[in-house]
Motif scaffolding. Structure first.
Motif, short mmCIF file in Angstrom:
data_model
loop_
_atom_site.label_atom_id
_atom_site.label_comp_id
_atom_site.label_asym_id
_atom_site.label_seq_id
_atom_site.Cartn_x
_atom_site.Cartn_y
_atom_site.Cartn_z
N ILE A 70 0.55 -1.00 -0.12
CA ILE A 70 0.04 0.72 -0.29
C ILE A 70 0.99 1.46 -0.29
CG2 ILE A 70 -1.63 1.83 1.25
CD1 ILE A 70 -2.53 -1.77 2.63
N SER A 71 0.84 2.19 -1.15
CA SER A 71 1.12 3.21 -0.90
C SER A 71 1.22 4.32 0.32
CB SER A 71 0.72 4.19 -1.63
OG SER A 71 0.02 5.05 -1.54
N ARG A 72 2.73 5.02 1.25
CA ARG A 72 2.60 5.09 1.62
C ARG A 72 1.60 6.53 1.94
NH1 ARG A 72 8.48 6.28 3.63
NH2 ARG A 72 9.85 4.94 2.42
N GLU A 73 1.17 7.05 1.60
CA GLU A 73 -0.16 8.04 1.31
C GLU A 73 -1.32 6.96 2.18
OE1 GLU A 73 -3.26 10.90 -0.53
OE2 GLU A 73 -0.66 10.42 -1.57
N ASN A 74 -1.08 6.06 1.65
CA ASN A 74 -2.90 5.17 2.55
C ASN A 74 -2.14 4.47 3.36
OD1 ASN A 74 -4.40 5.62 -0.12
ND2 ASN A 74 -3.52 3.58 -0.86
N LEU A 75 -1.09 4.16 3.89
CA LEU A 75 -0.98 3.90 5.13
C LEU A 75 -0.76 4.95 6.16
CD1 LEU A 75 0.37 1.42 6.32
CD2 LEU A 75 2.87 2.19 6.14
N ARG A 76 0.05 6.28 5.91
CA ARG A 76 -0.23 7.26 6.37
C ARG A 76 -1.84 7.41 7.38
NH1 ARG A 76 -1.47 12.37 6.27
NH2 ARG A 76 -1.94 12.02 4.38
N GLN A 77 -2.38 7.67 5.99
CA GLN A 77 -3.86 6.97 6.58
C GLN A 77 -4.21 6.60 7.79
OE1 GLN A 77 -6.60 7.47 2.94
NE2 GLN A 77 -8.28 8.72 3.45
N ILE A 78 -3.94 5.75 6.64
CA ILE A 78 -4.84 4.42 8.14
C ILE A 78 -4.04 4.52 9.44
CG2 ILE A 78 -4.34 1.64 8.48
CD1 ILE A 78 -4.80 1.46 5.25
N GLU A 79 -2.95 4.99 9.78
CA GLU A 79 -1.98 4.39 11.15
C GLU A 79 -2.82 6.57 11.30
OE1 GLU A 79 2.78 2.67 9.60
OE2 GLU A 79 2.00 5.45 10.20
N GLN A 80 -3.17 7.08 10.81
CA GLN A 80 -3.12 8.05 11.89
C GLN A 80 -4.93 7.59 12.46
OE1 GLN A 80 -3.09 11.43 8.95
NE2 GLN A 80 -1.68 12.12 9.63
N ALA A 81 -5.79 7.10 11.68
CA ALA A 81 -7.01 6.15 11.65
C ALA A 81 -7.16 5.79 12.99
CB ALA A 81 -7.29 6.00 10.56
N VAL A 82 -5.58 4.83 12.75
CA VAL A 82 -5.43 3.98 14.59
C VAL A 82 -4.93 4.23 15.89
CG1 VAL A 82 -4.32 1.89 14.46
CG2 VAL A 82 -5.52 1.68 12.97
#
Length: 186
Positions: A111-123
């Motif tokens: 998963i791209s860094r942007e999507n991963l960052r978005q998921i990490e922020q949500a978690v």
């Protein structure tokens, strides 16, 4: 995992013990940090648990559910450590919790860094207890029953917290946007 535990128990294999430590240490430190509120103390807790594992290595094959045993040992050691501490700890806030390591599976690395960052922020935006339960189930692979046993809560509470987490993550992550998967170069 059973072969690794057998090598440790029967041969006092230090290399196998190192592999066992490497496999579990980051996620156990995260788990302990949620209980003792300090990364340094969490590292001490996990080190104490592994020292006791090594000291009692001949009894490792007797443990039926090793992962549950390990998390329970960390929880008990963390709570004992916390009760012996002379200084009260500050509550773990979201800023500190966001600095905890995140275990990434091979699928997640696509998963791209942007999507991963978005998921990490949500978690990381989940309430602490909800986040801890979510990570134990989704990242560490513990069953609802194992998490309930480790945290001394009911399976229904685990189920409710996972439901809350998934709802909050669903609303925090824009699911209409497709995930970008990096193209492989030839």
């Amino acid at each position: 995992m059973e072969q690794l535990l057998d090598r440790i128990a029967k041969n006092s294999d230090q290399l196998a013990f190192g592999q066992l430590f490497s496999h579990y240490s980051d996620r156990l430190i995260y788990f302990a940090a949620a209980l003792v509120r300090s990364r340094e103390e969490a590292e001490e807790v996990v080190a104490d648990v592994f020292v006791k594992l090594w000291q009692n290595r001949t009894r490792l094959p007797e443990i039926q559910y090793f992962q549950t045993y390990l998390y329970t040992a960390v929880r008990n050691t963390a709570l004992n450590h916390k009760s012996r501490s002379l200084f009260p700890h500050e509550e773990l806030d979201d800023q500190h919790a966001g600095l905890m390591p995140c275990v990434v599976s091979p699928e997640e690395s696509l998963i791209s860094r942007e999507n991963l960052r978005q998921i990490e922020q949500a978690v990381n935006g989940l309430p602490l207890r909800c986040r801890l339960i979510f990570k134990l189930v989704k990242e560490d692979g513990l069953s609802y029953r194992e998490v309930a046993e480790v945290l001394d809560i009911s399976v229904n509470t685990v189920n409710a917290q996972i439901t809350i987490a998934l709802k909050k993550l669903g609303s925090a992550i824009d699911l209409r946007k497709p995930f970008r998967i990096p193209l492989l170069r030839k």
